[in-house]
Each structure stands twice: as C-alpha cells, then as structure tokens.
Design an enzyme around this catalytic site. Structure first.
Site, short mmCIF file in Angstrom:
data_model
loop_
_atom_site.label_atom_id
_atom_site.label_comp_id
_atom_site.label_asym_id
_atom_site.label_seq_id
_atom_site.Cartn_x
_atom_site.Cartn_y
_atom_site.Cartn_z
N CYS A 1 58.71 46.49 67.81
CA CYS A 1 59.74 45.99 68.74
C CYS A 1 59.57 46.24 70.03
O CYS A 1 59.44 45.24 71.01
CB CYS A 1 61.21 46.72 68.26
SG CYS A 1 61.80 46.26 66.64
N ARG A 2 59.65 47.46 70.61
CA ARG A 2 59.52 47.76 72.06
C ARG A 2 58.37 47.65 72.97
O ARG A 2 58.06 46.96 73.77
CB ARG A 2 60.14 49.31 72.39
CG ARG A 2 61.65 49.50 72.10
CD ARG A 2 62.01 50.86 71.92
NE ARG A 2 61.42 51.58 70.86
CZ ARG A 2 61.23 52.83 70.40
NH1 ARG A 2 62.19 53.65 71.05
NH2 ARG A 2 60.73 53.18 69.21
N SER A 3 57.16 48.36 71.92
CA SER A 3 55.89 48.25 72.67
C SER A 3 55.16 46.72 72.75
O SER A 3 54.65 46.47 73.77
CB SER A 3 55.11 49.18 72.21
OG SER A 3 54.79 49.09 70.86
N ASP B 1 65.94 52.37 70.56
CA ASP B 1 65.31 51.66 69.47
C ASP B 1 66.16 50.54 69.05
O ASP B 1 67.13 50.65 68.35
CB ASP B 1 64.87 52.58 68.54
CG ASP B 1 63.83 51.99 67.66
OD1 ASP B 1 63.71 50.64 67.74
OD2 ASP B 1 62.95 52.88 67.05
N ASN C 1 55.52 49.66 66.58
CA ASN C 1 54.86 48.76 67.17
C ASN C 1 55.37 47.46 66.62
O ASN C 1 54.52 46.41 66.43
CB ASN C 1 53.21 49.06 67.04
CG ASN C 1 52.44 47.94 67.77
OD1 ASN C 1 51.49 47.57 67.52
ND2 ASN C 1 52.78 47.74 69.27
N CYS D 1 55.16 52.57 71.09
CA CYS D 1 56.59 53.08 70.42
C CYS D 1 56.11 53.69 68.98
O CYS D 1 55.29 53.80 68.63
CB CYS D 1 57.46 51.94 70.53
SG CYS D 1 57.16 50.42 69.65
P1 4NP Z 1 59.75 49.99 67.65
O1 4NP Z 1 61.06 50.08 66.46
O2 4NP Z 1 59.22 51.58 67.36
O3 4NP Z 1 60.44 49.66 68.76
O4 4NP Z 1 58.81 49.09 67.03
C1 4NP Z 1 61.09 50.65 65.14
C2 4NP Z 1 60.32 49.65 64.31
C3 4NP Z 1 60.44 49.79 62.99
C4 4NP Z 1 60.93 51.09 62.57
C5 4NP Z 1 61.52 51.85 63.39
C6 4NP Z 1 61.43 51.68 64.84
N1 4NP Z 1 60.85 51.51 61.10
O5 4NP Z 1 61.50 52.36 60.79
O6 4NP Z 1 60.19 50.89 60.33
#
Ligand code: 4NP
Length: 147
Positions: free
Chosen positions: A14-16, A122, A12, A9
């Site tokens: 939340c989702r992945s 997200d 790295n 994702c």
């Molecule tokens: P992920 O979510 O891609 O599912 O891990 C996010 C985590 C952090 C951020 C964006 C999306 N960020 O902007 O820091």
C-alpha cells in the site's frame, strides 16, 4: 549526496509502493535509484493492493510493475536514504541496520511539515487511500527538493 532512495512500510503493498511510484514519476530524469520494500515479507512477490493501484491510476501513476519484497540487510548498503512510513517501520529498520552502515533512515512525512503529522496512516485497514495518496504526493514533492 543522495543517489538512491528506498521507501519502506509494513506490507509493501500500500504505502511504500505508492511512494515508489509517485517519487519515481516526480524524479524522472534525475538518475536516482528508487525502490520500495516491506518490513514483514507477508506479501513477498505479490502485486500492490488493488485499491492503491486504482487510486494511482486515477492520478496518472503506474504501480503495475511493482512486486512486494522484504527489506534486507543489503538494502542498507545499496540505498543512501531509507524512508519509513510510520514509527513502527522506523524502529524495525533501526533494529536491523547493520553496524557501520551509512544509510540515513528517516520518517517520510516530516519532509512536508505543513501536513502536521509524522506517520502515514495504514490504508490497508483504514481504507483511506485518497487521503494517504495526498500525503504521499506532498511528502514526495518536499523530499525531492532536498535531494
Ligand atoms: P502497507 O499496508 O504496510 O502500507 O503495505 C499493509 C498491507 C498489508 C498488511 C498490513 C499493512 N497486512 O496485514 O497484510
């Protein structure tokens, strides 16, 4: 034959890593190499988002050992299958895939067509961790049947 799966994702956190924890639990005993990474590197070395870890714990999964890392060119050698959470991740992965790499790069949710969606939203921004977890569990179960 698929022996290794990398979930990717943006951050790295939340989702992945959620997909990593769920898929690792479902695939236990299969001998698969399972990992996750982010396209951004923004949270390198950091723990998963506490909102994701709490939802995982409620459902019986452990995300505490997971640390964020950025996807690398070497991942395209190491992993047979690289799974993107959304179209942006897919495009970013395709843009760094080394020439000659045989890794398959695919979107996650189409493995579970009953979800009727292509992208895992997200939850970092939308704060919909429970709904996202439901999607990740469904797609993980479906993915496992194809391996
Ligand atoms: P992920 O979510 O891609 O599912 O891990 C996010 C985590 C952090 C951020 C964006 C999306 N960020 O902007 O820091």
């Amino acid at each position: 034959m698929t022996r290794s799966v990398l979930f990717v994702c943006l951050g790295n956190i939340c989702r992945s890593p959620t997909a990593e924890a769920v898929f690792r639990s479902l695939a236990e005993g299969r001998g698969l190499h399972i990992d996750s990474a982010g396209t951004s590197g923004w949270h390198d070395g950091g723990r998963s988002d506490p909102r994701a870890s709490a939802e995982a714990q409620r459902r019986g999964y452990d995300m505490s050992p997971i640390r964020s890392r950025k996807v690398t060119a070497a991942d395209f050698d190491t992993f047979d299958l690289i799974i993107a959470m959304d179209f942006e991740n897919l495009r970013d992965l395709q843009s760094i895939q080394p020439a000659g790499s045989n890794a398959r790069v695919e979107l996650f949710l189409p493995f579970a067509p009953e979800l009727n969606r292509d992208e895992v939203p997200d939850p970092y921004y939308e704060d919909n961790f429970s709904a996202v977890f439901d999607m990740i569990e469904a797609a993980s179960r479906a993915l496992l049947t194809t391996i």
